[in-house]
Design a protein around this motif. Structure first.
Motif, short mmCIF file in Angstrom:
data_model
loop_
_atom_site.label_atom_id
_atom_site.label_comp_id
_atom_site.label_asym_id
_atom_site.label_seq_id
_atom_site.Cartn_x
_atom_site.Cartn_y
_atom_site.Cartn_z
N MET A 1 0.85 -1.20 0.00
CA MET A 1 0.00 0.00 0.00
C MET A 1 0.88 1.24 0.00
SD MET A 1 -2.98 1.07 2.70
CE MET A 1 -3.91 2.58 2.47
N ARG A 2 0.61 2.18 -0.92
CA ARG A 2 1.45 3.36 -1.06
C ARG A 2 1.14 4.39 0.00
NH1 ARG A 2 4.54 4.73 -4.88
NH2 ARG A 2 3.99 6.93 -4.69
N ALA A 7 3.40 12.00 2.46
CA ALA A 7 4.47 11.14 2.98
C ALA A 7 5.56 10.94 1.95
CB ALA A 7 3.89 9.80 3.42
N ASP A 8 5.18 10.81 0.67
CA ASP A 8 6.18 10.67 -0.39
C ASP A 8 7.10 11.89 -0.41
OD1 ASP A 8 5.05 8.31 -1.03
OD2 ASP A 8 4.18 8.95 -2.93
N SER A 103 9.14 3.41 3.05
CA SER A 103 9.30 4.44 2.03
C SER A 103 9.20 3.83 0.63
CB SER A 103 10.67 5.13 2.18
OG SER A 103 10.83 5.64 3.48
N PRO A 104 8.38 4.39 -0.24
CA PRO A 104 8.29 3.89 -1.62
C PRO A 104 9.62 4.03 -2.36
CG PRO A 104 6.46 5.37 -1.12
CD PRO A 104 7.44 5.50 0.00
N LEU A 109 14.33 7.13 -4.79
CA LEU A 109 15.07 7.54 -5.98
C LEU A 109 14.87 9.03 -6.25
CD1 LEU A 109 16.76 6.82 -8.47
CD2 LEU A 109 14.63 6.25 -9.65
N GLY A 110 13.63 9.50 -6.09
CA GLY A 110 13.35 10.91 -6.33
C GLY A 110 14.12 11.81 -5.39
N GLY A 111 14.28 11.39 -4.14
CA GLY A 111 15.04 12.18 -3.19
C GLY A 111 16.50 12.28 -3.56
#
Length: 258
Positions: A1-2, A7-8, A103-104, A109-111
């Motif tokens: 579940m995302r 949170a992202d 953490s997704p 990766l985006g961070g």
């Protein structure tokens, strides 16, 4: 579940904050990304500055012609450092703990990519502070904004490349390959002369190399005028490269068992 979107972004913000803290605590880590392109910039101008006298050279200022190359080199080295740091975290076990968290993968990766894009502004600022007083053209407000966008985009591409190799080899020994990849990507373009003055084989490579479009997009800002015809190929090249390398990095990250 995302996680929810908030949170992202919290994960991305935390990784950006971590990168900022690393830079503040170990400022010497930023030296390679600043020193190397600065040396290339000054050295190339000293050695090849008279190329502007050649027929067909479309600029009377070699400083203005070559500064975009150094800016993108600085972004490339900064992005590649993200891969080196990731390899260090993999070796130390910190990255495994990060993957074990809720953490997704996309946010992780985006961070890392966002951190590289922001850190690329450090060599950009220093290089411009050196180049403009020496005689490179001021790009103007619109040109400066476009240069910043392209530099940050180049850093994102290099960060995805470095991350991909770090996930593949899982060791800092792959650092030379990360840095060489970005260096070669910038080198085999119209980096040091207009395409008409290059050797035929290099003309072919430069036309195929998508980084050529990025350099030309940044170069127009220093050579007297911004056009959409030179801007959209640069943006498209960065988007395509980020999507490709980022997708491969994300797949590699998802394959790691924790």
């Amino acid at each position: 579940m995302r996680f929810p979107v908030r949170a992202d972004f919290a994960v991305i913000s935390a990784l950006i904050e971590r990168s900022k803290n690393e830079l503040l605590r170990v400022p010497g880590a930023a030296i390679p990304g600043v020193l190397a392109p600065t040396i290339f910039f000054l050295g190339l101008n000293g050695v090849f500055g008279n190329l502007t006298d050649l027929r067909g050279f479309d600029s009377d200022s070699y400083l203005s012609f070559v500064i975009p190359v150094s800016l993108l080199q600085g972004a490339g080295f900064t992005g590649a450092a993200t891969g080196v740091n990731l390899a260090r975290d993999i070796e130390g076990g910190w990255f495994d703990r990060l993957l074990a968290s809720p953490s997704p993968r996309l946010s992780i990766l985006g961070g890392m990519v966002a951190s590289a894009s922001i850190r690329a502004l450090v060599p950009t600022t220093i290089l411009l502070c050196i180049a403009i007083p020496l005689g490179a053209a001021w790009p103007g407000t619109a040109g400066l904004v476009l240069v910043v966008i392209l530099v940050m985009g180049m850093a994102a591409v290099a960060a995805c490349w470095g991350t991909l190799l770090a996930l593949k080899f899982k060791t800092q020994s792959a650092a030379p390959l990360m840095q060489a990849g970005t260096f070669v990507g910038v080198l085999f373009t119209t980096a040091y002369a207009p395409i008409a003055l290059l050797q035929p084989w290099l003309q072919t490579v430069a036309r195929i190399n998508p980084i050529t479009q990025v350099i030309e997009g940044a170069r127009q800002c220093f050579l007297g005028g911004i056009t959409w015809a030179d801007t959209w190929p640069a943006l498209l090249a960065l988007i395509a490269l980020t999507a490709l390398l980022g997708g491969l990095s994300l797949r590699g990250m998802r394959r790691i068992a924790v």
